[in-house]
Design an enzyme around this catalytic site. Sequence first.
Site: not given
Lengths: 640, 363, 88
Positions: B305, B208, B181-182, B302
């Site tokens: 998931d 993401h 993600s991030t 973050m």
Amino acid sequence: MDELLAQFLIEARELVPEALAALEGLRQEPGDAGRIDAAFRAIHTLKGSVALFDMAPAGRILHAAEDLLEGARANRVRLDLAPIATLVACLDRVDAWVDAMETEGRLPHDAGTVAARLLLRFGGSEEDAGPEPITSQAVPDWVTAILDREAASVKGAAGDLVAFRYTPDAACFFRGDDPLALVAAIPETLALAIRPRDPWPEADVLDPFHCNLVLEGLSAAPMTAVQAVLRVVGEQAAVFAMPRQMDEVGVAYDAVRTFRIDERRIDSLVDHVGELVVIGNSLASIVANAAQSDTGLGPRLRAFQTELDRGILAMQRSVIAVRLVPVGPAVRRLPRLVRDIADTLGKDVAFVIEGEAIEVDKAIADILFEPLLHLVRNALDHGIEAPERRIAAGKPAQGRLRLRFARSGEQLHVSLKDDGAGIDPARIRAIAVERGIVTGEGSALLDDRSATHLIFSPGFSTCDQVSDVSGRGVGMDAVRRAVEAAGGRIEVESAIGAGSTMLLVLPLSAITTRLLVVAAGEDRYAIPFDRIAETATVSAEQIVPVGGGEALVLRDATVPLLHLSELVGRGRAPSERVRLVVTHMNTERIALAIDAFGERVDSMVRPVSGLLATVPGIAGTTLMSNGEVLLVLDPERLIG
Amino acid sequence: MTRLLIVDDSPLMRRLLSDIFGQQEDFVVATARSGEEAIAVLTEFAPDVVTLDIHMPGMDGLQCLDRIMLERPTPVVMVSALTAEGAEETLEAMSLGAVDFVPKPGGAISLEIDALAPLLVEKVRAAARARLSRTARLAERVRLQSAGTRRRPKPARTRGRVMPVEWAAPEDGAIVLIGTSTGGPPALDAVLTALPATFPWPILVAQHMPASFTGQLARRLDRACALAVGEVAKPTPIEPGHIYIGRGDADLIVTRRGARLVAMPAPEDPDRLWHPSADRLVESALGVVAPERLVGVLMTGMGDDGAELMTELHARGGLTIAEAEESAVVWGMPGALVERGGAAMILPRDRIAGALLELARPR
Amino acid sequence: MSVRVADGIILLEGRCRIEEAETLLGYLLEVPGRRVDLSACETLHSAVVQIMMATRPVMASKPVDPFLCAYVVPLLETERSPSGPVPL
């Protein structure tokens, strides 16, 4: 109201004029980097702000506008008048949509289409955008198809029905849509068909999340109720109200059985009907001949011909009716432009439009906007005074401007009336002389009305300086030419201090023209009926010499007389009885002496080309039933 | 307190963002109307995190980001338009050192702002705590400048300890499932570009991101990687040695059609917070593939998931790798996996590709 | 799970959500000719209906819900309606 929206309204109403002011400056000083920058910043910020609301079409056009200005900043694009006009059009539209956000809380339903049309203007010429969609009651094919399938439901229904068709995007499931659940929420569904949009693929290559459905049906609920359900899917759904015009179910059913037709097909139909009219005319003389030689056959042929004429006339009417559109849509941009222009000029003007529902031929509706815009600009700039001056003159500070459409027989009367300063004939005379449009003596001979009409002369400008708003003094001449090209004429009536009225007289239909055939010596010509005020036959004694010419008294007014044969460069044959065609020259009447009246025909006037096109006074040519080609005269031009 | 600097030329957008963060008790907010103004107040205001609009008149977002990274490296969250153009700029921004991005509020979002605000706050809060490596961007730049358009994958070597777990690739090969993600794009770049064209297994990636970004991400990676990289926009048979990027605003699932395995986008599962969901990717793969054929990799990001299903994967005999805290921009997802005891290996970003190569090496 | 197989029949129960479309397709591909039982079905997501329209399984038992009975059932009974547009 939503606080964010409130702030947006304030911000947008600052940014739009800011951008417009910069663009207006660019018109004066093309390429001025500071102004390009200012317009860019305003539009950029506006774009960012509209993105916060449900205004995607506004975002799209502002994005295109920003790109264009970006190009101009990088010197990749030259900002000529046309792109500036496009940018202004975008801002006008956004401005209107900002108003809609305030009053309606959303954009009008046609916003997507309008934006798409505006976007086309960025890509190419304005013509690329195509004609305004005809918004008459054309019934889409899909509705016709539903009606065919659902005839039973339609017949069984008691009230008005709404047809709906929802074609979900293939990707709609990814947005969380469940089309069936949505359609299930439509109240009072009478019929619903769920069909595949494309044929189903084999099961092993089926994409379970690729939506391939079309949902169509009928509802007995009110239109608004159906729309309320389908609104969330926007343009994926179409709804169509089927009004029940009669109690008889079958009739209502028939009433909506119309469909959309390519405009070009109508045009070719019009052409064919026009030719049929000519052929019908030719039959008349053949029948007359036949009747002379065979008295038995004559009446039967005549009866037959009468029937045929009636049929052709009915057909012509139907075809004309197909092309009829209300004038309203053609001028719907005017109110906003009036506001904008009035703002620029620091004037306060109330603008009303009357008779928007009047239907005219589409060709006529199409040409209305530009001339009217010019006239409106002129009225705002030169007609209506600044508020201080109005108050000093004892008038309300707010000026009034009224645009009125009315039918008068086969003509459309468009009047634009202002309560401004009026036109001073003395000043017009002085300017016309100064500009070399008339001589000093010539101007003295003109009465006030005729003098006022000098404003339509080429090269005339009533303003000492070129103004921001009404441009460069080509305006009124251009207006007159545009109106005449459409088979119309323009008049002006004015009273100093009380205001002016511009009157445009246009044919309602642009299909066939009724012509009067006249003879001058051996030659035959045709004159459009709508150019003829009256015809008369007078004795030669009634004609008196006046100055260098001739005149006669007709209905208590002195009317100048000209001889057609002289105008077309032939000698004049003396005659005791003088046959006259009286025509309008602006507001003045002028008599045209001819040698003989011929038949009246309805015929298509074809525009002239080649050498003839350079001859003044020729409006076109027309094909007679016997194959003869006549020149169609434009008396005004011929005389002027 | 988190000191936030909002940089946006639109007064409305500044107002919107200030309002959202002003309602949080732990934020101190300042705003700047342009890139120039942001640079001017940077040292004085000393923000912990910056939100940066990309399109601004004058110094634009990317130039501004560049200056921030040089003058006072600060976590930056880009505010990006969800367009292809916006995607390219945003990915560029992330390669320049931006930590994350949030979609620019658009459409009827003003109505959904209550739903959007928590995500915005969470992302900015996470970014404020992100680890910024002063050298990361320098290395990036040197690499970009020296390598031209097509980067040659560097042969990665595993240093130190090799397999800490008893896992051997089955005969018919494995499938690699990556969730991130991030900070994901630079991490994917580091791992995937280091794999040679001979890498035998398919790799499926749940990064993401919105749909308008994943296509651009796939194209960027495809240019830089020796392996073929594509976005999964429709059902696509899974081939060895291909990299499949899950399309944004959807989940990526593995399914079976006869004898073949197929990757395909599926509408977002509303029960999950992040999409494409790493948990759902792993769950769908577990449904149609034996666990011992699956390798799960969870990298920077973050939230958590992927942690739940990769823990299950680990328990059922699959192999799992968590990115080590030292290299993760945000050690949320890999941290959660480690915490649950689901990580068989914990490796810094630079060693993940080497580990995958080692695992795939025929023995 | 609102889609499951029992005794060789595919049961669709309760509210069938979009993700069941893939599950249903999987069951139908796994053993061709499986019948579907809709008797306990309350709602069907469009994607699930689509799978049945495309694969046309034989219905073992009709749903109770009137909307499904009126507009969806006619799409599914292979014995009665040929493929293509469905008359109403």
